[in-house]
Scaffold this motif. Structure first.
Motif, PDB file in Angstrom:
ATOM      1  N   PHE A  95       0.812  -1.210   0.000  1.00  0.00           N
ATOM      2  CA  PHE A  95       0.000   0.000   0.000  1.00  0.00           C
ATOM      3  C   PHE A  95       0.850   1.266   0.000  1.00  0.00           C
ATOM      4  O   PHE A  95       0.350   2.337   0.361  1.00  0.00           O
ATOM      5  CB  PHE A  95      -0.933   0.012   1.222  1.00  0.00           C
ATOM      6  N   ARG A 123       2.274   4.605  -0.979  1.00  0.00           N
ATOM      7  CA  ARG A 123       1.671   5.702  -1.751  1.00  0.00           C
ATOM      8  C   ARG A 123       0.224   5.397  -2.146  1.00  0.00           C
ATOM      9  O   ARG A 123      -0.293   5.919  -3.121  1.00  0.00           O
ATOM     10  CB  ARG A 123       2.507   6.023  -2.996  1.00  0.00           C
ATOM     11  N   ARG A 124      -0.412   4.533  -1.375  1.00  0.00           N
ATOM     12  CA  ARG A 124      -1.822   4.200  -1.575  1.00  0.00           C
ATOM     13  C   ARG A 124      -2.545   4.330  -0.234  1.00  0.00           C
ATOM     14  O   ARG A 124      -3.255   3.438   0.189  1.00  0.00           O
ATOM     15  CB  ARG A 124      -1.973   2.785  -2.128  1.00  0.00           C
ATOM     16  N   ASP A 133      -6.266   3.770  -0.229  1.00  0.00           N
ATOM     17  CA  ASP A 133      -6.646   2.364  -0.330  1.00  0.00           C
ATOM     18  C   ASP A 133      -6.489   1.663   1.019  1.00  0.00           C
ATOM     19  O   ASP A 133      -7.322   0.824   1.395  1.00  0.00           O
ATOM     20  CB  ASP A 133      -5.791   1.656  -1.383  1.00  0.00           C
ATOM     21  N   HIS A 140     -10.424   9.129  -1.279  1.00  0.00           N
ATOM     22  CA  HIS A 140      -9.285   9.772  -1.941  1.00  0.00           C
ATOM     23  C   HIS A 140      -9.262  11.271  -1.664  1.00  0.00           C
ATOM     24  O   HIS A 140      -8.206  11.839  -1.359  1.00  0.00           O
ATOM     25  CB  HIS A 140      -9.347   9.529  -3.450  1.00  0.00           C
ATOM     26  N   ALA A 142       0.115  10.064  -4.070  1.00  0.00           N
ATOM     27  CA  ALA A 142       0.062   8.863  -4.900  1.00  0.00           C
ATOM     28  C   ALA A 142       0.880   9.062  -6.161  1.00  0.00           C
ATOM     29  O   ALA A 142       1.017  10.166  -6.677  1.00  0.00           O
ATOM     30  CB  ALA A 142      -1.381   8.534  -5.263  1.00  0.00           C
ATOM     31  N   ARG A 176      -0.478   3.730 -12.178  1.00  0.00           N
ATOM     32  CA  ARG A 176      -1.363   2.939 -11.334  1.00  0.00           C
ATOM     33  C   ARG A 176      -0.987   1.471 -11.420  1.00  0.00           C
ATOM     34  O   ARG A 176      -0.802   0.933 -12.499  1.00  0.00           O
ATOM     35  CB  ARG A 176      -2.823   3.131 -11.753  1.00  0.00           C
TER      36      ARG A 176
END
Length: 246
Positions: free
Chosen positions: A88, A90-91, A94, A205, A217, A221
């Motif tokens: 995860f 830089r997510r 999420d 987000h 992010a 992707r």
């Protein structure tokens, strides 16, 4: 060697916030500032007494200061942090959505009478452990210097230890179920050709971006590779792999 303060500052935001809140909740209890019954998940009080805070506060009590408490907190510091810094990275949105979905799933599961438990913090810890074990399935884990096994089996080994030491297994089972549900919907089902029906909502987000939580992010992707659904010779899923699309 970095100081404890420097190490703490390097922790990713969601795991750090959750672990810190759990520590603060136990410290406040030890100081006599509240009784656990006032924050426990008691559905009659939620629906008939309008004590809605119980739906949230029960997620932060890992029990009084003890060896078990220390182990659970270390599990957050290890497995939660490795997830947030690894798969995860830089997510943050999420990862936050995973925690939100997991919390909601645990509330639904605990509404079933024989699965009810007053506190779901341990279930969250086991959810993180389960997802971590699926992301790093072939990592070698040594338990208390006695047993060495692949990470894929670690949640079940920890559950077995809880049974041996007389701890309730319902919180552990709930966490494993919630973790498997999330991993199935976001990884296994899409890899099998299905649609990802658990995408992170835009409001998550936007919230992460607005409050500047975590690192920005990346532009590219990560997409699951179709051939990532491979098994080792022992039949253990090796985890997902990614390719970056511009």
């Amino acid at each position: 060697m970095s100081s404890p303060a420097e190490w703490y500052n390097t922790l990713p935001p969601i795991s750090k916030a959750y672990g810190t809140t759990c520590l603060a909740a136990t410290a406040a209890y030890q100081l006599g500032l509240y009784q656990p019954v006032h924050i426990a998940l008691l559905y009659p009080q939620v629906f008939y007494g309008f004590q809605v805070w119980r739906l949230f506060t029960n997620f932060f009590f890992l029990g009084p200061f003890s060896i078990n408490f220390g182990i659970r907190l270390l599990m957050i510091a290890r497995y939660g942090v490795q997830l947030e810094k690894g798969p995860f990275d830089r997510r943050t949105a999420d990862f936050l959505w995973m925690m939100i979905f997991g919390g909601f799933a645990l509330l639904v599961l605990s509404a079933i009478p024989f699965l009810w438990t007053p506190f779901l913090a341990i279930s969250v810890v086991f959810m993180l452990l389960y997802i971590w074990s699926r992301e790093f399935p072939i990592a070698q884990i040594n338990i208390y210097g006695l047993v060495s096994l692949k990470a894929f089996y670690l949640p079940w080994a920890m559950l077995a230890l809880d049974v041996i030491f007389g701890s309730p297994i319902i919180p552990d089972l709930l966490g494993i179920i919630a973790g498997h549900l999330y991993y199935f919907l976001t990884v296994l089902h899409p890899l099998a050709g299905g649609k990802n029906i658990l995408k992170t909502p835009m409001w998550v987000h936007k919230s992460v971006a607005r409050w500047r939580i975590g690192a920005p992010a990346v532009v590219s992707r990560a997409q699951p590779v179709n051939n990532a659904r491979q098994e080792s010779s022992s039949g253990v899923f090796r985890g997902r792999s990614y390719r970056l699309n511009e």
